[in-house]
Design a protein around this motif. Structure first.
Motif, PDB file in Angstrom:
ATOM      1  N   ALA A  56       0.849  -1.288   0.178  1.00  0.00           N
ATOM      2  CA  ALA A  56      -0.025  -0.120   0.041  1.00  0.00           C
ATOM      3  C   ALA A  56       0.898   1.262   0.006  1.00  0.00           C
ATOM      4  O   ALA A  56       0.948   1.770  -0.243  1.00  0.00           O
ATOM      5  CB  ALA A  56      -1.078   0.181   1.122  1.00  0.00           C
TER       6      ALA A  56
ATOM      7  N   SER B 278       0.937  -3.548  -1.721  1.00  0.00           N
ATOM      8  CA  SER B 278       0.328  -4.340  -2.657  1.00  0.00           C
ATOM      9  C   SER B 278       0.782  -4.559  -4.062  1.00  0.00           C
ATOM     10  O   SER B 278       1.744  -3.575  -4.373  1.00  0.00           O
ATOM     11  CB  SER B 278      -1.224  -3.801  -3.158  1.00  0.00           C
ATOM     12  OG  SER B 278      -1.260  -2.762  -3.977  1.00  0.00           O
TER      13      SER B 278
ATOM     14  N   ASP C 131      -8.478  -8.962  -5.659  1.00  0.00           N
ATOM     15  CA  ASP C 131      -7.562  -7.967  -5.427  1.00  0.00           C
ATOM     16  C   ASP C 131      -6.108  -8.546  -5.937  1.00  0.00           C
ATOM     17  O   ASP C 131      -5.928  -9.653  -6.338  1.00  0.00           O
ATOM     18  CB  ASP C 131      -7.145  -7.741  -3.782  1.00  0.00           C
ATOM     19  CG  ASP C 131      -6.660  -8.925  -3.145  1.00  0.00           C
ATOM     20  OD1 ASP C 131      -6.102  -8.599  -2.129  1.00  0.00           O
ATOM     21  OD2 ASP C 131      -7.024  -9.706  -3.305  1.00  0.00           O
TER      22      ASP C 131
ATOM     23  N   LEU D 212      -8.005 -11.531  -0.539  1.00  0.00           N
ATOM     24  CA  LEU D 212      -9.557 -11.383  -0.738  1.00  0.00           C
ATOM     25  C   LEU D 212     -10.076 -12.809  -0.810  1.00  0.00           C
ATOM     26  O   LEU D 212     -11.038 -13.306  -0.098  1.00  0.00           O
ATOM     27  CB  LEU D 212     -10.461 -10.228  -1.128  1.00  0.00           C
ATOM     28  CG  LEU D 212      -9.778  -9.034  -0.532  1.00  0.00           C
ATOM     29  CD1 LEU D 212     -10.700  -7.743  -1.715  1.00  0.00           C
ATOM     30  CD2 LEU D 212     -10.194  -8.798   0.846  1.00  0.00           C
TER      31      LEU D 212
ATOM     32  N   SER E 223     -10.152  -4.415  -3.478  1.00  0.00           N
ATOM     33  CA  SER E 223      -9.298  -3.693  -2.941  1.00  0.00           C
ATOM     34  C   SER E 223      -9.363  -2.144  -3.263  1.00  0.00           C
ATOM     35  O   SER E 223      -9.741  -1.930  -4.392  1.00  0.00           O
ATOM     36  CB  SER E 223      -7.898  -4.354  -2.843  1.00  0.00           C
ATOM     37  OG  SER E 223      -6.967  -3.122  -2.561  1.00  0.00           O
ATOM     38  N   GLU E 224      -8.823  -1.256  -2.537  1.00  0.00           N
ATOM     39  CA  GLU E 224      -8.778   0.126  -2.837  1.00  0.00           C
ATOM     40  C   GLU E 224      -7.700   0.375  -4.103  1.00  0.00           C
ATOM     41  O   GLU E 224      -7.901   1.313  -4.743  1.00  0.00           O
ATOM     42  CB  GLU E 224      -8.276   1.019  -1.742  1.00  0.00           C
ATOM     43  CG  GLU E 224      -7.157   0.937  -1.031  1.00  0.00           C
ATOM     44  CD  GLU E 224      -6.992   1.700   0.030  1.00  0.00           C
ATOM     45  OE1 GLU E 224      -7.483   2.992   0.073  1.00  0.00           O
ATOM     46  OE2 GLU E 224      -6.541   1.301   0.992  1.00  0.00           O
ATOM     47  N   SER E 225      -7.066  -0.728  -4.115  1.00  0.00           N
ATOM     48  CA  SER E 225      -6.085  -0.582  -5.442  1.00  0.00           C
ATOM     49  C   SER E 225      -6.431  -1.165  -6.642  1.00  0.00           C
ATOM     50  O   SER E 225      -5.827  -1.374  -7.693  1.00  0.00           O
ATOM     51  CB  SER E 225      -4.542  -1.156  -4.879  1.00  0.00           C
ATOM     52  OG  SER E 225      -4.769  -2.426  -4.720  1.00  0.00           O
ATOM     53  N   THR E 226      -7.805  -1.874  -6.503  1.00  0.00           N
ATOM     54  CA  THR E 226      -8.254  -2.455  -7.730  1.00  0.00           C
ATOM     55  C   THR E 226      -8.730  -1.536  -8.940  1.00  0.00           C
ATOM     56  O   THR E 226      -9.180  -0.367  -8.455  1.00  0.00           O
ATOM     57  CB  THR E 226      -9.519  -3.302  -7.524  1.00  0.00           C
ATOM     58  OG1 THR E 226      -9.130  -4.275  -6.378  1.00  0.00           O
ATOM     59  CG2 THR E 226     -10.221  -4.092  -8.639  1.00  0.00           C
TER      60      THR E 226
ATOM     61  N   PHE F 268     -12.064  -2.655   0.457  1.00  0.00           N
ATOM     62  CA  PHE F 268     -11.370  -3.201   1.645  1.00  0.00           C
ATOM     63  C   PHE F 268      -9.959  -2.171   1.381  1.00  0.00           C
ATOM     64  O   PHE F 268      -9.503  -1.920   0.190  1.00  0.00           O
ATOM     65  CB  PHE F 268     -10.985  -4.401   1.859  1.00  0.00           C
ATOM     66  CG  PHE F 268     -12.246  -5.301   1.956  1.00  0.00           C
ATOM     67  CD1 PHE F 268     -12.539  -5.233   3.420  1.00  0.00           C
ATOM     68  CD2 PHE F 268     -13.086  -5.716   1.060  1.00  0.00           C
ATOM     69  CE1 PHE F 268     -13.787  -6.104   3.847  1.00  0.00           C
ATOM     70  CE2 PHE F 268     -14.272  -6.468   1.538  1.00  0.00           C
ATOM     71  CZ  PHE F 268     -14.538  -6.438   2.844  1.00  0.00           C
TER      72      PHE F 268
ATOM     73  N   ALA G 226      -5.804  -1.567   1.111  1.00  0.00           N
ATOM     74  CA  ALA G 226      -4.983  -2.433   0.159  1.00  0.00           C
ATOM     75  C   ALA G 226      -3.687  -2.867   0.883  1.00  0.00           C
ATOM     76  O   ALA G 226      -2.840  -3.723   0.535  1.00  0.00           O
ATOM     77  CB  ALA G 226      -4.412  -1.394  -0.990  1.00  0.00           C
TER      78      ALA G 226
ATOM     79  N   ARG H  79      -1.169  -4.605   3.133  1.00  0.00           N
ATOM     80  CA  ARG H  79      -1.050  -5.914   3.606  1.00  0.00           C
ATOM     81  C   ARG H  79       0.094  -6.278   4.267  1.00  0.00           C
ATOM     82  O   ARG H  79       1.405  -5.902   4.025  1.00  0.00           O
ATOM     83  CB  ARG H  79      -0.685  -6.808   2.080  1.00  0.00           C
ATOM     84  CG  ARG H  79      -2.005  -6.841   1.143  1.00  0.00           C
ATOM     85  CD  ARG H  79      -3.096  -7.535   1.789  1.00  0.00           C
ATOM     86  NE  ARG H  79      -4.079  -7.575   0.757  1.00  0.00           N
ATOM     87  CZ  ARG H  79      -5.212  -6.670   0.715  1.00  0.00           C
ATOM     88  NH1 ARG H  79      -5.365  -5.719   1.831  1.00  0.00           N
ATOM     89  NH2 ARG H  79      -6.253  -6.631  -0.029  1.00  0.00           N
TER      90      ARG H  79
ATOM     91  N   LEU I 217      -8.181  -7.208   8.594  1.00  0.00           N
ATOM     92  CA  LEU I 217      -9.033  -7.633   7.207  1.00  0.00           C
ATOM     93  C   LEU I 217      -9.655  -8.583   7.217  1.00  0.00           C
ATOM     94  O   LEU I 217     -10.776  -8.813   7.020  1.00  0.00           O
ATOM     95  CB  LEU I 217      -7.791  -7.603   6.230  1.00  0.00           C
ATOM     96  CG  LEU I 217      -8.167  -7.762   4.973  1.00  0.00           C
ATOM     97  CD1 LEU I 217      -9.009  -6.693   4.403  1.00  0.00           C
ATOM     98  CD2 LEU I 217      -6.815  -8.061   3.742  1.00  0.00           C
TER      99      LEU I 217
END
Length: 345
Positions: A6, A10, A92, A97, A151-154, A173, A175, A177, A185
C-alpha cells in the motif's frame, strides 16, 4: 503478478514504482552503509525453495451460512448494506480477499476470481481480471454476483463504479497487506459476509500458525541481514524497504531488513551493484517468478554485485511463489514457517 503493498504493500502499487524507476533510472539510490556482523551458524547454504505445507486453502468451517443483512464500512463508498452473499466475487492484486473467502468456508459461493487467486479449490472459477490485474466489468456482470469484494487498489476504478451502478453490492477494503492489519482485514471480510464467528476462528488459527513459525527461528537468530529483491530481468532489480510487507516478514524471521538498514525511504528502490555489495546481505529472498526471468536461483547469483555478498558467496537464495509470499491473509503463518525452514538449519 508483478507488484506489492500500500505505499506499495500491494503488488499493484509496486507496478507504479517499477514504471517510475524505468523512467527516472536508479541514480537516486544512496549506497548502503552498515556494519558487517556475524549472522551465526544457523543459516542454510545453497539455493532453497520455500513451499507451504499443502498448496490449497483450508476452510475453518463448511459454509457457515450468513447472518444478513449487515452494514459495513467501504473504503470508497462509505456504509454499505450487504443483503445477499449467495454469489461472491473477490478481487485484489495479491489474491488475499479470495483466500479469505475460501478460508472462511464460503468458497462454494464464489462464482469468479482474480488471476492471483489460483489455489486448487479456486482455480476452476472464471477469471475476471487480465494478466495486468485490471478488472473487467463485463466479465464480472456476466457472472451475476450478489456481492463484489475489491481492494482500494483495484483498477480501473471506472469498472468498479460501473459494477456498483449496475446494482451489485460492492465493498472496498484497504490495500495494505502487513501483520498489523491482517487480523482486522480477515474480521472485516467475515463481517461483510455475515460470518463473524468464522472470522474469529480464522484469526485464532492464523495467530497460532504465526506462533508456530516463530518457534522455527533460532534464538538467538544471529541477526542475519536479509534482502528481499524484486527482479524482472537483469535490468530491473529493486530492494524492498519499509512499507513493502517484506520488512514485516524479515522481522518475524529474526533478521534485519537490508532496506531498512540502508535507510531507504521507499518500499521498493532501484539498487546498484555497488550498493548491493555495501549492503552485503547474508540471505536473499526473491519471488520464484522473478528469479525465473534471470534463469532461476543460479541466475540470481550472477546479477551485478550479488556474487560479492555473503549471500552470494554462500549461494543463499530463498525463492517463494509470488502469489503467496506477500499476500498475508490466512496463509501468512504458513508462509513464515516455510521461509524459516528454508533459511535456517
Amino acid at each position: 503478478m508483478v507488484t506489492v503493498g500500500a505505499s506499495i504493500r500491494s503488488v499493484r502499487a509496486l507496478l507504479v514504482v517499477v514504471l517510475t524507476v524505468v523512467t527516472v533510472s536508479a541514480c537516486f539510490v544512496t549506497p548502503i552503509e552498515q556494519d558487517r556482523h556475524s549472522p551465526g551458524a544457523h543459516l542454510r547454504n545453497g539455493p532453497q525453495t520455500a513451499t507451504l505445507d499443502g498448496n490449497d486453502v483450508t476452510p475453518v468451517a463448511d459454509d457457515p451460512g450468513s447472518a444478513l443483512p449487515v452494514t459495513v464500512d467501504s473504503v470508497r463508498y462509505g456504509p454499505v448494506t450487504v443483503t445477499d452473499t449467495s454469489r461472491i466475487i473477490a478481487v485484489d492484486v495479491s489474491g488475499t480477499l479470495g483466500s479469505i473467502v475460501f478460508a472462511l468456508g464460503m468458497g462454494s459461493r464464489a462464482v469468479g476470481r482474480d488471476t492471483s487467486t489460483a489455489f486448487p479449490s479456486a482455480v476452476g472459477l472464471p477469471v475476471v481480471t487480465n494478466r495486468g490485474h485490471s478488472l473487467n466489468a463485463e466479465s464480472v456482470l456476466a457472472l451475476a454476483p450478489t456481492v463484489l469484494l475489491v481492494s482500494e487498489s483495484t483498477v480501473p476504478v471506472t469498472a468498479v463504479d460501473q459494477i456498483r451502478d449496475s446494482g451489485v453490492t460492492v465493498v472496498v477494503f484497504p490495500a495494505t497487506r502487513d501483520l498489523a492489519s491482517n487480523n482486522t482485514l480477515m474480521r472485516s471480510v467475515a463481517k461483510t459476509l455475515g460470518v463473524p464467528e468464522a472470522g474469529e476462528k480464522l484469526v485464532e488459527r492464523t495467530d497460532t500458525q504465526i506462533e508456530a513459525a516463530r518457534d522455527l527461528v533460532p534464538h538467538p537468530s544471529g541477526d542475519p541481514t536479509m534482502a528481499f529483491l524484486y527482479i524482472r530481468g537483469r535490468n530491473l532489480l529493486l530492494l524492498a524497504g519499509p512499507g513493502s510487507g517484506a520488512d514485516d516478514l524479515i522481522a518475524e524471521l529474526g533478521g534485519r531488513d537490508a532496506g531498512e538498514a540502508a535507510q531507504l525511504t521507499g518500499a521498493f528502490t532501484a539498487i546498484t551493484a555497488e550498493a548491493m555489495i555495501t549492503a552485503d546481505p547474508d540471505v536473499l529472498i526473491v519471488m520464484t517468478q522473478g528469479a525465473d526471468t534471470v534463469g532461476g536461483p543460479a541466475g540470481v547469483l550472477t546479477l551485478p554485485g550479488i556474487a560479492d555478498t555473503e549471500a552470494g558467496r554462500n549461494r543463499r537464495v530463498v525463492q517463494m511463489d509470488e502469489s503467496k509470499i506477500l499476500a498475508f491473509g490466512p496463509d501468512v503463518g504458513l508462509v513464515l514457517s516455510a521461509l524459516a525452514k528454508a533459511i535456517y538449519t
